[in-house]
Scaffold this active site. Structure first.
Site, PDB file in Angstrom:
ATOM      1  N   GLU A 134       1.020  -1.273   0.118  1.00 39.15           N
ATOM      2  CA  GLU A 134       0.171  -0.327  -0.320  1.00 39.15           C
ATOM      3  C   GLU A 134       0.565   1.227   0.214  1.00 39.15           C
ATOM      4  O   GLU A 134       0.202   2.262  -0.811  1.00 39.15           O
ATOM      5  CB  GLU A 134      -0.278   0.004   1.269  1.00 39.15           C
ATOM      6  CG  GLU A 134      -1.979   0.822   1.688  1.00 39.15           C
ATOM      7  CD  GLU A 134      -3.091   1.228  -0.027  1.00 39.15           C
ATOM      8  OE1 GLU A 134      -3.809   0.188  -0.055  1.00 39.15           O
ATOM      9  OE2 GLU A 134      -2.182   1.595  -1.002  1.00 39.15           O
ATOM     10  N   VAL A 137       1.981   3.335  -3.270  1.00 41.23           N
ATOM     11  CA  VAL A 137       1.296   3.940  -4.144  1.00 41.23           C
ATOM     12  C   VAL A 137       0.737   5.245  -3.634  1.00 41.23           C
ATOM     13  O   VAL A 137      -0.296   5.090  -2.299  1.00 41.23           O
ATOM     14  CB  VAL A 137       0.412   3.069  -4.751  1.00 41.23           C
ATOM     15  CG1 VAL A 137       0.087   3.923  -6.191  1.00 41.23           C
ATOM     16  CG2 VAL A 137       0.862   2.635  -5.678  1.00 41.23           C
ATOM     17  N   ASP A 206       9.417   7.938 -10.859  1.00 46.22           N
ATOM     18  CA  ASP A 206       9.401   7.105  -9.530  1.00 46.22           C
ATOM     19  C   ASP A 206       7.281   7.087  -9.507  1.00 46.22           C
ATOM     20  O   ASP A 206       6.439   5.851  -9.385  1.00 46.22           O
ATOM     21  CB  ASP A 206       9.217   8.311  -8.551  1.00 46.22           C
ATOM     22  CG  ASP A 206       8.307   7.899  -7.452  1.00 46.22           C
ATOM     23  OD1 ASP A 206       8.971   7.247  -6.375  1.00 46.22           O
ATOM     24  OD2 ASP A 206       7.068   9.238  -7.132  1.00 46.22           O
ATOM     25  N   LYS A 210       4.879   4.097 -10.172  1.00 47.06           N
ATOM     26  CA  LYS A 210       2.901   3.830  -9.231  1.00 47.06           C
ATOM     27  C   LYS A 210       2.022   3.430  -9.767  1.00 47.06           C
ATOM     28  O   LYS A 210       1.488   2.844  -9.808  1.00 47.06           O
ATOM     29  CB  LYS A 210       2.950   5.132  -7.830  1.00 47.06           C
ATOM     30  CG  LYS A 210       4.335   5.092  -7.244  1.00 47.06           C
ATOM     31  CD  LYS A 210       3.963   7.123  -6.814  1.00 47.06           C
ATOM     32  CE  LYS A 210       5.098   7.230  -5.602  1.00 47.06           C
ATOM     33  NZ  LYS A 210       5.055   8.526  -5.816  1.00 47.06           N
TER      34      LYS A 210
HETATM   35  N1  HSE Z   1       9.171  11.131  -4.030  1.00 43.85           N
HETATM   36  C1  HSE Z   1       8.190  10.727  -4.088  1.00 43.85           C
HETATM   37  C2  HSE Z   1       7.613  11.498  -4.000  1.00 43.85           C
HETATM   38  C3  HSE Z   1       7.709  10.113  -3.063  1.00 43.85           C
HETATM   39  O1  HSE Z   1       7.940  13.803  -4.662  1.00 43.85           O
HETATM   40  O2  HSE Z   1       6.208  12.140  -3.808  1.00 43.85           O
HETATM   41  C4  HSE Z   1       8.322   9.261  -2.921  1.00 43.85           C
HETATM   42  O3  HSE Z   1       7.533   8.089  -3.843  1.00 43.85           O
END
Ligand code: HSE
Length: 435
Positions: A134, A137, A206, A210
């Site tokens: 969980e 994401v 990143d 997700k």
């Molecule tokens: N670095 C990510 C963000 C959080 O700025 O949302 C971790 O996935």
């Protein structure tokens, strides 16, 4: 899984911001959390790169491991909380070893799940343990549970989300201050919002990890990061926010996943009155569309120790209560290969295009000639100001266009002597995105 009343023995690998917060919650609020879990939640071991610093919890009775992998060898550990990060290396080795040894694994590691999720889910199934993510994401937003459990009876037609707080902060600040990308990024780094090495965030990687995970659950696919189409936020200039606003849009990094199409993470224009356009700063948001639900919007903090530890604790509660879930909502054998299902197709969309051109007669003819040859239809065109001989912004919006065609046309425009910088193009997501 049948529920036990015996203590649940926990080991935490990685004591960075999130790992330390998880440990603090479990140790400092242990009694309250154990009541909620219906059994004692005992942290028995931890591992981190450095044992030196005070992390705000008492280590008495907790074993220290220099080598995280050795946590998997402990017979007294039921759950490994993997907070190391990285798609490969120690995190992956520890997760594989722990699942093979019959231990439940909770992880916040989106890169590992996006790249190796199907293999790891298979190991969890074979060993009849949970693999829960969980926290991988949208931080504190219960996005995985919402999709996998709460919306399990729906036919999901689309997921659209703002899945990176760093990018959303940078774009919001650029719009509000009129500052350029490099200055806002440097400020964000000084304030600790952005990493010193920002590319995972600002290049959309990143957020695409997700989105890959959400698409896998929504459409019964094996997570396949390689199938995603990814563009980050580096090319956006302060002037784009002015034009976007004038046209009735706001610029956001948005991930969209739909059945039969490659998940796409793109810096795009959203109608100002759309729900996602109103999600500003470091917040994340996910819109789920499906039948019979219609649409659901979840907004909340996508990063940081508090938000992410909240998601880890929720997974821990599921394990404590023996609420077994298949990681992607169905057996791995039923998940289809994403690449086979979606190919590389990206839907045609209208685009916003900005060219920096010399203000002189004939420039527009050169540009429209290329548009005509590629059969790209223009919806509107703006040139702001008059600056004979100087460089000015020429902004167009197009009707629905295939991205590869637009790219070829823009490459040709970049070769015109009157075009002075690399053309910038962003898809325009219609109000239809709202479902
Ligand atoms: N670095 C990510 C963000 C959080 O700025 O949302 C971790 O996935």
């Amino acid at each position: 899984m049948s529920k036990s009343s015996s203590p649940l023995k926990i080991a935490i690998a990685g004591l960075g911001v999130v790992g330390s917060e998880v440990a603090r919650q479990l140790i400092n609020r242990g009694q309250q959390l154990s009541v909620a879990a219906g059994r004692s939640l005992d942290v028995v071991a931890v591992s981190a790169r450095s044992s030196a610093s005070d992390r705000g919890f008492v280590m008495d009775g907790i074993d220290w491991h220099d080598d995280a992998i050795t946590l998997a060898d402990r017979d007294d550990v039921d759950v490994i909380i993997e907070m190391i990060g990285g798609s490969e290396g120690v995190a992956l080795d520890l997760t594989r070893a722990s699942l093979r040894r019959g231990k439940h694994v909770i992880t916040a590691n989106k890169a590992m799940i996006a790249h190796h999720g199907a293999e790891l889910a298979g190991l969890a199934e074979d060993n009849q343990v949970s693999l829960l993510f969980e926290a991988a994401v949208a931080g504190g937003i219960p996005a995985v549970k919402t999709l996998r459990e709460g919306l399990a009876g729906n036919n999901i037609s689309r997921i659209a989300g703002i899945l990176n707080g760093t990018c959303n902060y940078i774009l919001t600040t650029m719009e509000q201050t009129g500052e350029g990308f490099a200055d806002v990024l440097a400020d964000a780094q000084r304030l600790g919002y952005a990493e010193a090495e920002p590319s995972f965030d600002v290049d959309g990687i990143d957020a695409a990890h997700k989105l890959t995970i959400l698409a896998a659950i929504a459409f019964g696919q094996k997570p396949d990061f390689g199938a995603a189409f990814i563009q980050g936020i580096r090319d956006v200039s302060a002037v784009d926010f002015t034009f976007a606003n004038q046209l009735g849009f706001r610029i956001k990094l948005v991930g969209v996943a739909e059945p039969g199409q490659a998940p796409r993470m793109q810096t795009c224009l959203l109608p100002l009155d759309s729900q996602l356009a109103k999600v500003n700063g470091v917040l994340n948001a996910v819109e789920f569309h499906g039948e019979p639900i219609g649409s659901v919007l979840a907004v909340g903090p996508g990063a940081g120790g508090g938000a992410t530890s909240s998601a880890v604790l929720a997974d821990l509660m599921d394990i404590a209560h023996a609420r077994g879930s298949l990681p992607f909502g169905q057996p791995v054998a039923q998940l289809v290969d994403t690449a086979d299902q979606v190919g590389t197709a990206v839907a045609d969309t209208p685009f916003y295009v900005r060219l920096m051109v010399v203000d002189e007669p004939g420039v527009l003819a050169g540009v429209t000639n290329i548009l005509q040859r590629y059969a790209i239809s223009v919806e509107s065109l703006i040139q702001q100001g008059r600056a004979p001989g100087d460089t000015v912004a020429l902004v167009m919006t197009t009707h629905e266009t295939a991205e590869p065609i637009l790219t070829q046309a823009l490459d040709e425009m970049a070769g015109l002597t009157s075009v002075k910088a690399k053309p910038v193009a962003m898809p325009i997501l219609s109000a239809d995105l709202e479902g």
